[in-house]
Design a protein around this motif. Sequence first.
Motif, PDB file in Angstrom:
ATOM      1  N   HIS A  81       0.809  -1.225   0.000  1.00  0.00           N
ATOM      2  CA  HIS A  81       0.000   0.000   0.000  1.00  0.00           C
ATOM      3  C   HIS A  81       0.839   1.271   0.000  1.00  0.00           C
ATOM      4  CE1 HIS A  81      -2.930  -3.009   0.985  1.00  0.00           C
ATOM      5  NE2 HIS A  81      -2.276  -3.292   2.092  1.00  0.00           N
ATOM      6  N   THR A  82       2.151   1.123   0.159  1.00  0.00           N
ATOM      7  CA  THR A  82       2.988   2.305   0.358  1.00  0.00           C
ATOM      8  C   THR A  82       4.251   2.368  -0.493  1.00  0.00           C
ATOM      9  OG1 THR A  82       4.280   1.241   2.128  1.00  0.00           O
ATOM     10  CG2 THR A  82       2.284   2.439   2.787  1.00  0.00           C
ATOM     11  N   SER A  83       4.675   1.251  -1.068  1.00  0.00           N
ATOM     12  CA  SER A  83       6.037   1.196  -1.604  1.00  0.00           C
ATOM     13  C   SER A  83       6.141   1.483  -3.097  1.00  0.00           C
ATOM     14  CB  SER A  83       6.680  -0.149  -1.308  1.00  0.00           C
ATOM     15  OG  SER A  83       8.006  -0.159  -1.818  1.00  0.00           O
ATOM     16  N   ILE A  84       6.551   2.682  -3.391  1.00  0.00           N
ATOM     17  CA  ILE A  84       6.889   3.021  -4.771  1.00  0.00           C
ATOM     18  C   ILE A  84       8.178   2.296  -5.161  1.00  0.00           C
ATOM     19  CG2 ILE A  84       7.549   4.921  -6.305  1.00  0.00           C
ATOM     20  CD1 ILE A  84       5.707   6.709  -4.514  1.00  0.00           C
ATOM     21  N   HIS A  87       7.208  -1.114  -6.376  1.00  0.00           N
ATOM     22  CA  HIS A  87       6.560  -0.898  -7.674  1.00  0.00           C
ATOM     23  C   HIS A  87       7.621  -0.712  -8.760  1.00  0.00           C
ATOM     24  CE1 HIS A  87       3.629   1.018 -10.519  1.00  0.00           C
ATOM     25  NE2 HIS A  87       4.741   1.639 -10.886  1.00  0.00           N
ATOM     26  N   LYS A 114      -5.908   0.411  -1.803  1.00  0.00           N
ATOM     27  CA  LYS A 114      -5.054   0.722  -2.957  1.00  0.00           C
ATOM     28  C   LYS A 114      -3.744  -0.044  -2.852  1.00  0.00           C
ATOM     29  CE  LYS A 114      -3.064   4.391  -5.708  1.00  0.00           C
ATOM     30  NZ  LYS A 114      -3.270   3.835  -7.008  1.00  0.00           N
ATOM     31  N   SER A 115      -3.386  -0.670  -3.954  1.00  0.00           N
ATOM     32  CA  SER A 115      -2.106  -1.367  -4.034  1.00  0.00           C
ATOM     33  C   SER A 115      -1.168  -0.590  -4.940  1.00  0.00           C
ATOM     34  CB  SER A 115      -2.297  -2.776  -4.605  1.00  0.00           C
ATOM     35  OG  SER A 115      -1.035  -3.337  -4.934  1.00  0.00           O
ATOM     36  N   MET A 116       0.018  -0.325  -4.427  1.00  0.00           N
ATOM     37  CA  MET A 116       1.064   0.294  -5.243  1.00  0.00           C
ATOM     38  C   MET A 116       1.714  -0.748  -6.158  1.00  0.00           C
ATOM     39  SD  MET A 116       0.985   3.427  -4.314  1.00  0.00           S
ATOM     40  CE  MET A 116       2.460   4.143  -4.973  1.00  0.00           C
TER      41      MET A 116
END
Length: 145
Positions: A81-84, A87, A114-116
């Motif tokens: 949910h947080t990791s660019i 991604h 939301k999934s990154m």
Amino acid sequence: MSKTIFVLNGPNLNMLGKREPGIYGGKTLKDIESDCIAAGEAFGFAVECFQSNHEGVLVDRLHEANDRAVGVVINPGAYGHTSIALHDAIRAISVPVIEVHISNIHAREEFRHKSMIAPAAKGMICGLGPGGYVLALHALRDITS
């Protein structure tokens, strides 16, 4: 050379079996890893399992997968949910990646909806419990055949 699949697990998944069993069930990470290894053998894969609570270590493993694996199953845990960074690491490699979540992230707190990872992954399996990992391996068998 046998085909290798990496099964990567992110933060707090080492606590499976103890952590919120009403949400995550009673299986331990070791149980899930054993299921993945057995399914991988049935599908003709060598399965390498790895867990880390550290984002950069998971990025390193994704990079390594590009040279050593034909695909990746990743449960990024909260990093989903947080990791660019995760991604971007998935976008930087050429092997298919399937995102897995034990719980249905869309039926939980809004910040989990939301999934990154999803936009960079080949697909996502969520809400089907620990069996989602085996389903992801099945999908990778079909994708990489």
